[in-house]
Motif scaffolding. Structure first.
Motif, PDB file in Angstrom:
ATOM      1  N   ASN A 137       0.843  -1.202   0.000  1.00  0.00           N
ATOM      2  CA  ASN A 137       0.000   0.000   0.000  1.00  0.00           C
ATOM      3  C   ASN A 137       0.879   1.254   0.000  1.00  0.00           C
ATOM      4  N   PRO A 138       0.696   2.168  -0.961  1.00  0.00           N
ATOM      5  CA  PRO A 138       1.606   3.319  -1.061  1.00  0.00           C
ATOM      6  C   PRO A 138       1.461   4.318   0.081  1.00  0.00           C
ATOM      7  N   ASN A 139       0.326   4.309   0.775  1.00  0.00           N
ATOM      8  CA  ASN A 139       0.092   5.292   1.834  1.00  0.00           C
ATOM      9  C   ASN A 139       0.428   4.773   3.229  1.00  0.00           C
ATOM     10  N   SER A 140       0.044   3.543   3.517  1.00  0.00           N
ATOM     11  CA  SER A 140       0.236   3.028   4.870  1.00  0.00           C
ATOM     12  C   SER A 140       0.923   1.665   4.894  1.00  0.00           C
ATOM     13  N   GLY A 141       1.468   1.228   3.767  1.00  0.00           N
ATOM     14  CA  GLY A 141       2.087  -0.082   3.700  1.00  0.00           C
ATOM     15  C   GLY A 141       3.431  -0.141   4.409  1.00  0.00           C
ATOM     16  N   ALA A 142       3.847  -1.347   4.726  1.00  0.00           N
ATOM     17  CA  ALA A 142       5.098  -1.539   5.471  1.00  0.00           C
ATOM     18  C   ALA A 142       6.312  -1.091   4.659  1.00  0.00           C
ATOM     19  N   LEU A 143       6.292  -1.297   3.359  1.00  0.00           N
ATOM     20  CA  LEU A 143       7.462  -0.955   2.546  1.00  0.00           C
ATOM     21  C   LEU A 143       7.705   0.552   2.506  1.00  0.00           C
ATOM     22  N   ASN A 144       6.688   1.318   2.179  1.00  0.00           N
ATOM     23  CA  ASN A 144       6.860   2.769   2.137  1.00  0.00           C
ATOM     24  C   ASN A 144       7.056   3.361   3.518  1.00  0.00           C
ATOM     25  N   SER A 145       6.435   2.751   4.535  1.00  0.00           N
ATOM     26  CA  SER A 145       6.670   3.212   5.908  1.00  0.00           C
ATOM     27  C   SER A 145       8.119   2.979   6.316  1.00  0.00           C
ATOM     28  N   GLY A 146       8.671   1.827   5.877  1.00  0.00           N
ATOM     29  CA  GLY A 146      10.079   1.557   6.165  1.00  0.00           C
ATOM     30  C   GLY A 146      11.006   2.527   5.458  1.00  0.00           C
ATOM     31  N   LEU A 147      10.699   2.849   4.209  1.00  0.00           N
ATOM     32  CA  LEU A 147      11.508   3.823   3.481  1.00  0.00           C
ATOM     33  C   LEU A 147      11.446   5.201   4.141  1.00  0.00           C
ATOM     34  N   LYS A 148      10.264   5.547   4.626  1.00  0.00           N
ATOM     35  CA  LYS A 148      10.111   6.842   5.299  1.00  0.00           C
ATOM     36  C   LYS A 148      10.874   6.870   6.611  1.00  0.00           C
ATOM     37  N   ALA A 149      10.893   5.727   7.305  1.00  0.00           N
ATOM     38  CA  ALA A 149      11.570   5.661   8.605  1.00  0.00           C
ATOM     39  C   ALA A 149      13.074   5.842   8.478  1.00  0.00           C
ATOM     40  N   VAL A 150      13.658   5.467   7.342  1.00  0.00           N
ATOM     41  CA  VAL A 150      15.108   5.620   7.163  1.00  0.00           C
ATOM     42  C   VAL A 150      15.456   6.893   6.399  1.00  0.00           C
ATOM     43  N   GLY A 151      14.475   7.790   6.268  1.00  0.00           N
ATOM     44  CA  GLY A 151      14.737   9.088   5.679  1.00  0.00           C
ATOM     45  C   GLY A 151      14.547   9.179   4.186  1.00  0.00           C
ATOM     46  N   LEU A 152      13.968   8.164   3.574  1.00  0.00           N
ATOM     47  CA  LEU A 152      13.734   8.189   2.131  1.00  0.00           C
ATOM     48  C   LEU A 152      12.296   8.576   1.842  1.00  0.00           C
ATOM     49  N   ASP A 153      11.891   9.747   2.354  1.00  0.00           N
ATOM     50  CA  ASP A 153      10.519  10.211   2.155  1.00  0.00           C
ATOM     51  C   ASP A 153      10.208  10.445   0.680  1.00  0.00           C
ATOM     52  N   GLY A 154      11.226  10.840  -0.080  1.00  0.00           N
ATOM     53  CA  GLY A 154      10.993  11.126  -1.491  1.00  0.00           C
ATOM     54  C   GLY A 154      10.849   9.879  -2.344  1.00  0.00           C
ATOM     55  N   VAL A 155      11.196   8.731  -1.782  1.00  0.00           N
ATOM     56  CA  VAL A 155      11.063   7.473  -2.521  1.00  0.00           C
ATOM     57  C   VAL A 155       9.856   6.723  -1.973  1.00  0.00           C
ATOM     58  N   GLN A 156       8.706   6.951  -2.551  1.00  0.00           N
ATOM     59  CA  GLN A 156       7.458   6.330  -2.108  1.00  0.00           C
ATOM     60  C   GLN A 156       6.733   5.760  -3.318  1.00  0.00           C
TER      61      GLN A 156
END
Length: 309
Positions: A137-156
């Motif tokens: 899920n692009p909004n609340s999925g584990a993959l994009n949440s993990g990318l956001k947690a490591v500072g890759l907010d622009g990669v969603q």
């Protein structure tokens, strides 16, 4: 005596062969017959139309996309899955460091790893597809949440909504949920190979990679060949259909711009969504031909002298 033996064999096989012919062979014959009709699947009435459905299929852009995706699955999925399974099985059984009581052993904790790898087999394929649909899920999925947690907010990425990514996301799920079965299968095969072969090779100076290609793979080749055929049939059948049908998004069902549509899903859509059963059986005949060709190629390419030990 011989006459009685053959009579017993014929009597023993008559009922199983009759059941097999009724529930397996006869539906194939029916499908081929209906592919030459205009049967809708909703009415018992139909007319013969000759090769009209086959001509339509050859001009169908979605069919060719589906065929391309299925061929990609049948080529790459067994290759990736079996390669990973062979590597993991080798490490779990042979690839560990030498110990005081055994020159040949798997990595530490190999029994635990086998359970972990086999765990996806316990889950239904529908549950696996739903879990990964949530993860993608692009909004609340584990993959994009993990990318956001490591500072890759622009990669969603929109994993299942991007035509360039959706098919590979499905591919990754199929690998994840099937590799464990082959790890256990290959582990059982490797456990039957005498340890003396490995010990003799190590004493001669062979490294782990050499023992794999010179001992493990040749003695395990029949199992690998069977696994390749089985994996290809899964890629052309229910596994790919279920994952694509449940996971992918889009108004057409099968990803954006049919980017994840595979032949089994296209057969289902034409038969049950569009009421075009005759055309669906035509695509099913094409799927049958692709499956038979794949198995024939695998069995022919994998033919070699049988090794015994």
């Amino acid at each position: 005596m011989q006459h009685g033996k053959y009579r017993f064999i014929v009597g023993f096989l008559t009922v199983p062969l009759a059941i097999y012919g009724l529930f397996v062979i006869w539906p194939f014959i029916q499908s081929i017959f209906y592919s030459f009709t205009d049967w809708s699947g909703l009415s018992p009435e139909f007319e013969m139309v000759g090769f009209k459905n086959f001509t339509r299929m050859l001009d169908d852009e979605v069919f060719w996309k589906s065929l391309q995706h299925s061929v990609m699955f049948v080529v790459l999925l067994p290759l990736v899955t079996l390669t990973l399974a062979l590597f993991f099985a080798f490490m779990l059984n042979v690839g560990g460091r030498r110990r005081k009581n055994a020159a040949i052993a798997g990595v530490r904790g190999s029994s635990f790893y086998k359970v972990v790898y086999f765990f996806p087999q316990v889950l239904s394929i529908a549950i696996v597809a739903l879990l990964f649909q949530f993860a993608y899920n692009p909004n609340s999925g584990a993959l994009n949440s993990g990318l956001k947690a490591v500072g890759l907010d622009g990669v969603q990425p929109d994993w299942l909504g991007d035509p360039d990514l959706a098919l590979w996301c499905v591919f990754a799920v199929l690998v994840w949920c099937t590799v464990g079965f082959f790890v256990v299968l290959f582990s059982a095969g490797m456990a039957s190979i005498p340890k003396d072969y490995y010990e003799a090779a190590l004493l001669d100076g062979a490294n782990r990679m050499t023992t794999f290609f010179k001992i493990t793979l040749p003695l395990l080749w029949d199992t690998v060949q069977s696994g390749w055929a089985y994996m290809g049939i899964l890629a052309l059948g229910a596994e790919s259909f279920a994952v694509v049908q449940i996971m992918t998004v889009g108004p057409n069902g099968g990803g954006p711009d049919y980017s994840t549509t595979v032949l089994p899903l296209y057969v289902y859509q034409k038969a049950f969504r569009d009421g075009q059963a005759a055309y669906a059986t035509t695509i099913g005949v094409a799927l049958l031909i692709v499956t038979l060709l794949f198995v024939a190629v695998v069995m022919r390419m994998g033919r070699r002298e049988r090794l015994e030990y």
